[in-house]
Design an enzyme around this catalytic site. Structure first.
Site, PDB file in Angstrom:
ATOM      1  CG  ASN A 170      -7.635   3.176  -2.201  1.00 36.44           C
ATOM      2  OD1 ASN A 170      -8.321   2.691  -1.315  1.00 36.44           O
ATOM      3  ND2 ASN A 170      -6.619   2.485  -2.728  1.00 36.44           N
ATOM      4  CG  ASP A 195      -0.635   2.427   4.383  1.00 33.28           C
ATOM      5  OD1 ASP A 195      -1.559   1.891   3.735  1.00 33.28           O
ATOM      6  OD2 ASP A 195      -0.830   3.287   5.259  1.00 33.28           O
ATOM      7  N   GLY A 196      -0.122   0.357   0.993  1.00 32.12           N
ATOM      8  CA  GLY A 196      -0.328   0.608  -0.427  1.00 32.12           C
ATOM      9  C   GLY A 196      -1.799   0.624  -0.813  1.00 32.12           C
ATOM     10  CE  LYS A 197      -5.034   3.492   3.388  1.00 28.59           C
ATOM     11  NZ  LYS A 197      -3.656   3.684   3.879  1.00 28.59           N
ATOM     12  NE  ARG A 198       0.132  -0.968  -4.963  1.00 28.64           N
ATOM     13  CZ  ARG A 198       0.657   0.221  -4.654  1.00 28.64           C
ATOM     14  NH1 ARG A 198      -0.048   1.128  -3.995  1.00 28.64           N
ATOM     15  NH2 ARG A 198       1.890   0.520  -5.012  1.00 28.64           N
TER      16      ARG A 198
END
Lengths: 313, 313
Positions: free
Chosen positions: B108, A104-107
């Site tokens: 984010n 879960d990195g929301k890159r």
């Protein structure tokens, strides 16, 4: 296909749950923290090693019950390079236990940089001529869509090339998610609806044998009405559902993200599993030393909770 | 205040430029790559060390000309934990040379997780009782606004607490940025305009002595007309301008992000500086061994280009 492996594991374990590994140091029982600090000093390395030990014992206890884990990169980056080593070791340990790993990195970035992120997590890094290495080897990654398709396409290419998956933020579980995501455009659609249409479109070439795509979406359990609509827009997307448990989402709220086939969604729980040993439900039965058994008990309770809600709808 | 330090350094060096350190391995001259691979093997560590050596020599050559550097995290994450060590060392080396470091991570997440990201880059990580450590110690971080204010506020709190800065994505330089950012809502405003209003609002409590806020914005040089409008909406935000040079933005395009006081924007160049030694303009004068001198020549050329464009408007 990533999505086929995910579905097969969900079916095998009869459990549409992913356990979030967001190990705040305060979640880690004192006996583990103290041992690590004694060995490595009260340092970032000590903290990172405490978290790694905590994760490993959790994984030992729950791996046969769940299809996947979701380590949240922020909780490793906050311990610097030592934290990233703990992240890497956690991913490897989870994979060795047969679990799928969703980082879960929301890159998110422009195309060439999104390519680099995709290489980091889903693809391969070329070192010289034909020599390649995997940087962080996970099965899927969460990504943020603010930059549009050219920030997403490099990830999709690696989904096809390396049998990986992504989950694109559509409607997030937090309170202020509406500040951007609920804005309504001149064609009377909200931003989250428009993003959902994109996700549906972006995923069409990486569908697996069950009709689902390796391009999934994130839709929070805290917005069950929006989930219903989004489920209907994104027919082929697997939905990653955060917000169950500690954030307030119930099993009934999660049901809206599933299709009538009983598939289509995977529900995340982090704190309620990691901290089960301190919770009202379990703290009388489990000591801090039994934290992993408490986590297992909570995982089984959650599985039954979700499966009951799915059966009753 | 971060923003005061940035402005003072821009004034001192008479240069509103930030050099992006996005070191693709293919940008690194062969003699550096070969040496690192010889020492560390053709491994992720070898690649990461090659990049670190490249960065250090670049920094040696340009540090007296520029106020800040912007390492792009993706290009370090793609070399795994070894890459993150090279990122950390690059940041430390840049700071030792008196440069401000803007980490380009576009992080984010929901509030509690944004807190963890903020601790990772801007704040401090608590280990035990009063013992704290800095994970990655940079001066500012780019952040992505898809989750609304509760994903941004933890960073702003650390901007106030630790004299740091953020740059929020508003209108990005890539081709498909309009897919989300140009959507027009029912009150006839585009998403990028609405985000700009938020940025203005979010930054009002972290203003420095020059009237600018430590909450800045990212607006691509490739969208000069939008930049004009955004400049007028975000009166107090410093604008980080990517897209100059290799992406096609000119000095004239960048001027729209500046205020009449000659302040208000800092323009990024990455590839055009890092790869100056292979460019049409400089390759006849500089060999690969002279890559750092070529970068310095390009930095000086760019400074003059920007300052001329600012003087002529």
């Amino acid at each position: 296909m990533f999505i086929d492996r995910l579905i097969e594991s969900i079916k095998e374990k009869n459990n549409p749950t992913v356990v979030g590994l967001d190990p705040k140091l305060e979640y880690v029982p004192a006996f583990i923290r103290e041992k690590a600090f004694k060995e490595y000093g009260v340092t970032l390395k000590g903290a990172a090693q405490a978290i790694l030990q905590f994760n490993k014992q959790l994984l030992d206890a729950v791996h046969d019950q769940i299809p996947a884990v979701k380590p949240q990169l922020a909780y490793y980056e906050m311990y610097g390079t030592e934290g990233m080593i703990a992240f890497d070791e956690t991913c490897k340990y989870a994979k060795s236990k047969g679990l799928l790993v969703i980082a879960d990195g929301k890159r998110n970035d422009i195309g060439t940089t999104a390519e680099a992120y995709s290489k980091a997590f889903l693809g391969e890094t070329v070192l010289e001529n034909e020599i390649k290495e995997k940087a962080f080897d996970v099965d899927a990654l969460t990504v943020s869509p603010y930059l549009g398709v050219d920030g997403i396409k490099p990830f999709i290419d690696d989904c096809a090339r390396h049998q990986k998956g992504i989950f694109v933020l559509v409607k997030t579980s937090n309170k202020s998610s509406g500040q951007l995501q609920d804005l309504v455009t001149q064609d009377c659609r909200s931003i989250y609806e428009i993003m959902a249409s994109y996700v549906n479109e972006w995923g069409k070439n990486v569908k697996g044998q069950y009709g689902y795509s390796s391009v999934g979406a994130v839709v929070g359990a805290t917005y069950p009405n929006q989930a219903k609509l989004l489920r209907s827009i994104m027919k082929h997307a697997y939905i990653l559902v955060p917000g169950y448990g500690a954030q307030g989402g119930t099993a009934r709220d999660c049901v809206n993200s599933f299709n009538p086939d009983g598939l289509g969604a995977i529900v995340n729980a982090s704190r309620s599993v990691m901290c089960a040993y301190t919770s009202e439900s379990w703290k009388d039965q489990y000591s801090p030393e039994g934290f992993a058994d408490a986590a297992r008990a909570e995982v089984i309770r959650m599985k039954e909770d979700l499966n009951n809600a799915l059966a009753q709808r």
